[in-house]
Scaffold this active site. Sequence first.
Site, PDB file in Angstrom:
ATOM      1  CB  ALA A 145      -0.922   0.010   1.222  1.00 45.29           C
ATOM      2  CE  LYS A 146       5.470   0.586  -3.638  1.00 48.57           C
ATOM      3  NZ  LYS A 146       4.600  -0.583  -3.928  1.00 48.57           N
ATOM      4  NE  ARG A 147      -2.986   3.576   2.278  1.00 52.10           N
ATOM      5  CZ  ARG A 147      -3.388   3.089   1.113  1.00 52.10           C
ATOM      6  NH1 ARG A 147      -2.541   3.001   0.114  1.00 52.10           N
ATOM      7  NH2 ARG A 147      -4.637   2.680   0.937  1.00 52.10           N
TER       8      ARG A 147
END
Length: 271
Positions: free
Chosen positions: A92-94
Site C-alpha cells: 500500500a506504500k502508506r
Amino acid sequence: MTRAELFSQIQQKSSFLCVGLDADLAKIPTHLKSEADPIYSFCKEIIEETADYAVAYKPNIAFFEALGPKGWETLQKVLEFIPKDIFTIADAKRGDIGNTSKLYAKAFFEQMNFDSVTVAPYMGADSVTPFLEFENKWVILLALTSNAGSMDFQLIKDENGKPLYQSVLEKSQEWGSPENLMYVVGATRGELIGEVRKLVPDNFFLVPGVGAQGGSLAEVAKYGMNSSCGLLVNSSRGIIYASSERDFAKVARSEAKKLQVEMTSLLEQYL
C-alpha cells in the site's frame, strides 16, 4: 506472524518466494471476465496453484482500490483465502502524519488482518512508528527501490558522501527491530544489495524486480542472504501473467516451481 514462524515456512518449503497479486482487470484471462467477481476468481486460482511454493503473497492494493467499494470487498476475500501460515503483505506504500498513519495501520492490521504493510519513510519517524506498535505485525520500509525514478532522490549524497537511502536505513534502525521491520530493496541493484546488507545485517528484505524486471535471483542471494535467509523475493507478472489462456493457473504454478527449485539450491548453498 513472528520472525521465527516466517523462517520456519522458508525452511519447510525450501523457498523464499513472494507472489505479487497485481490483479489487473485488463490483463486477466478473458474467460474469467464473465465471473461475478473476476479478480477474486483470478487470485483464488493463482493462490490454489502456487501456495505449495510461496511463503508470502503481496496484493498490490492499488489494483483493488481502483475498483471502488467492490474492490475492497474482493481484497478481503482474497486475503481470507490465503492459507493462514503464509505471510501476507499489503503493498500500500502508506506514510502520513502520525495520527493518520495510526489509522492506516488499524485498517490493514486490525480490520483486514494483514501481517505487514509497505510504508514510505519520507515523512520520518512519526509517519512510520505508528505501524510498529502492533504485536507480530511488520513494517516493510521503502529503502532502495528498482524503479527508474528511484535515482531522483535515493542516491543523492549528503555533504559526507552518504546516499539518502543509507540515511533511511540507519535512522530507521532506531524505530524498529529485525522482529518487526523489513526493507524493500530492488533486485536490479545488484551489488548495492550487499551495501544494504552491511548496514542492516539482520533484517528481512522484500526484493522486487526478479523475473519480468530482469533481476538475478542468484545475485540477490549472493549479496542479500543472511543466516535466517533474510529474503522474500517477489515475482508478480512473471508468475501470474505467464499465460492468458484457461491454463493460466497451471502455468503460474510451473513458473513458481522454477523459482522455488532455484531457491532451494541457493538456500543449500548459503545456509
